[in-house]
Write a protein that holds these residues in place. Structure first.
Motif, short mmCIF file in Angstrom:
data_model
loop_
_atom_site.label_atom_id
_atom_site.label_comp_id
_atom_site.label_asym_id
_atom_site.label_seq_id
_atom_site.Cartn_x
_atom_site.Cartn_y
_atom_site.Cartn_z
N SER A 86 0.87 -1.18 0.00
CA SER A 86 0.00 0.00 0.00
C SER A 86 0.89 1.22 0.00
O SER A 86 2.02 1.18 0.50
CB SER A 86 -0.86 0.01 1.26
N TYR A 87 0.39 2.31 -0.56
CA TYR A 87 1.23 3.52 -0.61
C TYR A 87 0.43 4.77 -0.27
O TYR A 87 -0.80 4.79 -0.42
CB TYR A 87 1.87 3.68 -2.01
N ASP A 88 1.15 5.78 0.16
CA ASP A 88 0.57 7.13 0.25
C ASP A 88 0.94 7.91 -1.01
O ASP A 88 0.13 8.68 -1.53
CB ASP A 88 1.10 7.84 1.50
N TYR A 89 2.19 7.72 -1.46
CA TYR A 89 2.63 8.27 -2.74
C TYR A 89 3.20 7.13 -3.58
O TYR A 89 3.86 6.23 -3.04
CB TYR A 89 3.75 9.30 -2.57
N LEU A 90 2.99 7.23 -4.90
CA LEU A 90 3.55 6.22 -5.80
C LEU A 90 4.37 6.90 -6.89
O LEU A 90 3.90 7.86 -7.52
CB LEU A 90 2.41 5.41 -6.45
N VAL A 91 5.59 6.41 -7.10
CA VAL A 91 6.45 6.95 -8.15
C VAL A 91 6.71 5.81 -9.14
O VAL A 91 7.29 4.79 -8.78
CB VAL A 91 7.79 7.44 -7.55
N VAL A 92 6.25 5.97 -10.37
CA VAL A 92 6.43 4.90 -11.36
C VAL A 92 7.46 5.35 -12.39
O VAL A 92 7.30 6.39 -13.05
CB VAL A 92 5.09 4.53 -12.06
N ALA A 93 8.54 4.60 -12.50
CA ALA A 93 9.65 4.98 -13.40
C ALA A 93 10.22 3.70 -14.01
O ALA A 93 11.36 3.32 -13.79
CB ALA A 93 10.72 5.71 -12.59
N THR A 94 9.37 3.04 -14.81
CA THR A 94 9.76 1.73 -15.34
C THR A 94 10.36 1.79 -16.74
O THR A 94 10.56 0.75 -17.39
CB THR A 94 8.55 0.77 -15.31
N GLY A 95 10.64 2.99 -17.24
CA GLY A 95 11.42 3.12 -18.47
C GLY A 95 10.70 2.69 -19.74
O GLY A 95 9.47 2.76 -19.84
#
Ligand SMILES: Cc1cc2nc3c(=O)[nH]c(=O)nc-3n(C[C@H](O)[C@H](O)[C@H](O)COP(=O)(O)OP(=O)(O)OC[C@H]3O[C@@H](n4cnc5c(N)ncnc54)[C@H](O)[C@@H]3O)c2cc1C
Length: 425
Positions: free
Chosen positions: A100-109
């Motif tokens: 679970s997250y409060d913030y999500l950073v997606v950087a999968t290129g």
């Protein structure tokens, strides 16, 4: 998981964007970071072609993510492949576990794109991962070995012909390196073939190579490549790739070759479709001025995955500085928001672009400055060594380069991998 006072940030992807975000967030005691990557290492992709061309070894340009972040106690590193994101439930799932997250950073290129012809991949590998780089190294070196053993002059010619598709910086770097490998490094290694008769063809669909550079830099790079012995074919659209040939245009012109390398076209990571229903043609996720995804201010898409526009509406290129700056920006934004501050828009500082041609030439463009030749190559070398930071063996790499510069040697000329598995498919 959240203990009430701690903000949970999940980062997917330990590339340039993800690592830079993690390093900024890790310095804030209110934040617990979970960084998930399918691979256990952070990769310096700009030097992948050096591994593919036997100039460097894999360990010179890759470093374990766990090791990079081990000093930050509130950062957990997980090696797993993320398969789903539930934006409403604020949950990320991978093979068998979820967060679970409060913030999500997606950087999968991004990955390679074959313009709807994925069947070409086995005959024309791209360069994106370490296993692809060592596979390309194997194919190129094996072609010379097979040519040495070959009796049939036509087959020998095919083995000694290399086609590189895509005239961007990676294609230019690969073409220059193979030309140089054949005309300098390998000249004394064989008895039956003359590696100097190797044919290297760089094939570009557009009117000039290095499309993002000025016409003057493209002309200079073409001349430098030709001096190294490579041929440059522009306005040449590839229409088929097979085991022993590549077809150009619709009238079926064929170049007979046993080695085709793919450096044309990329498509953003498939995970983008979990973030937005409005991906662009390259599969990129549109993001706002704060790099968040529409309707979800707590979710960010960064780097090659994102379609990021500057103030004038121009789309930022898929390069390492954009990813690094975006990662640092989002890290700072989350920290500032937790301190009650307002969001400020992302501003990209463009420091220019460069491509290297062989072991002593390059083209560099920064602001109005255009550099070519040895000076540009020296600038390229210094910048790449500098950005190999956090790679413990930076000094070793520099020494190795200096040595191979003086001796024309390519120490990593090893054929080791026999089987190839693309981790992206
Ligand atoms: C051969 C090559 C040469 C290049 N040369 C240059 C250059 O000279 N200069 C320059 O500025 N840029 C260059 N680039 C581009 C630059 O490397 C990219 O723009 C940059 O890496 C983008 O960073 P990123 O963090 O968005 O993605 P990446 O660095 O690609 O990182 C993505 C990460 O996400 C992980 N991942 C992907 N999917 C999943 C999943 N489902 N679950 C978990 N993890 C996942 C991957 O394992 C990877 O670690 C080059 C790229 C290549 C391939």
């Amino acid at each position: 998981m959240s203990d009430g006072a701690t903000t949970r940030v999940v980062i997917i992807g330990g590339g340039f964007a993800g690592i830079n975000a993690a390093k900024v967030l890790a310095r804030d005691r209110r934040i617990a970071v979970t960084l998930i990557d399918r691979s256990n290492h952070h990769l310096f992709q700009p030097l992948l072609y050096q591994v593919a061309m036997a100039g460097l070894s894999p360990a010179d340009i890759a470093v374990p993510i766990r090791g990079l972040l081990s000093r930050f106690r509130k950062v957990s590193v997980v090696q797993d492949t993320v398969t789903g994101i539930d934006l409403e439930a604020k949950q990320v799932s991978a093979t068998g576990q979820s967060w679970s997250y409060d913030y999500l950073v997606v950087a999968t290129g991004a990955r390679h794109a074959y313009f709807g012809h994925d069947e070409w991949e086995s005959n024309a590998p791209g360069l994106k991962t370490l296993s692809q780089a060592t596979e390309i190294r194997r194919r190129v070196l094996q072609a010379f070995e097979s040519a040495e053993n070959e009796e049939d002059p036509e087959v020998r010619k095919e083995l000694l012909t290399f086609a590189i598709v895509g005239g961007g910086p990676t294609g230019v770097e690969l073409a220059g390196a193979i030309a140089e490998l054949s005309r300098s490094t390998l000249t004394k290694d064989f008895r039956r073939i003359d590696p100097r008769r190797t044919r290297v063809v760089l094939i570009e669909a557009g009117p000039q190579i290095l499309a993002a550079f000025s016409a003057a830099s493209a002309v200079r790079a073409t001349r430098d490549l030709e001096e190294l012995g490579a041929q440059v074919w522009t306005e040449s659209l590839v229409t088929d790739v097979s085991e022993d040939s590549i077809t150009i245009g619709n009238d079926g012109e064929k170049l007979r070759t046993r080695t085709v390398l793919w450096a044309a076209g990329v498509h953003a990571s498939e995970l983008g479709s979990a973030l937005s229903g409005e991906l662009d043609r390259q599969g990129r996720v549109p993001v706002g001025a704060d790099l968040s995804v529409a309707g979800h201010p707590e979710v960010f898409a960064l780097g090659d995955l994102a379609r990021t526009e500057d103030d004038s509406g121009a789309v930022l290129p898929g390069v390492a500085p954009v990813a690094m700056q975006a990662g640092r920006y989002v890290g700072r934004l989350i920290r500032a928001e937790l301190a009650g501050k307002e969001r400020r828009p992302f501003r990209y500082v463009d420091k220019g672009q460069m491509a290297t041609i062989g072991r002593s030439k390059a083209v560099v463009e920064t602001g109005r400055l255009r550099l070519g030749g040895f000076l540009a190559w020296a600038a390229w070398l210094l910048i790449h060594i500098y950005y190999l930071s956090s790679f413990r063996n930076r000094a070793l790499v520099l020494v190795q380069w200096a040595w191979s510069y003086v001796t024309f040697g390519r120490g990593a000329r090893l054929i080791v991998d026999r089987e190839w598995r693309n981790p992206e498919t």
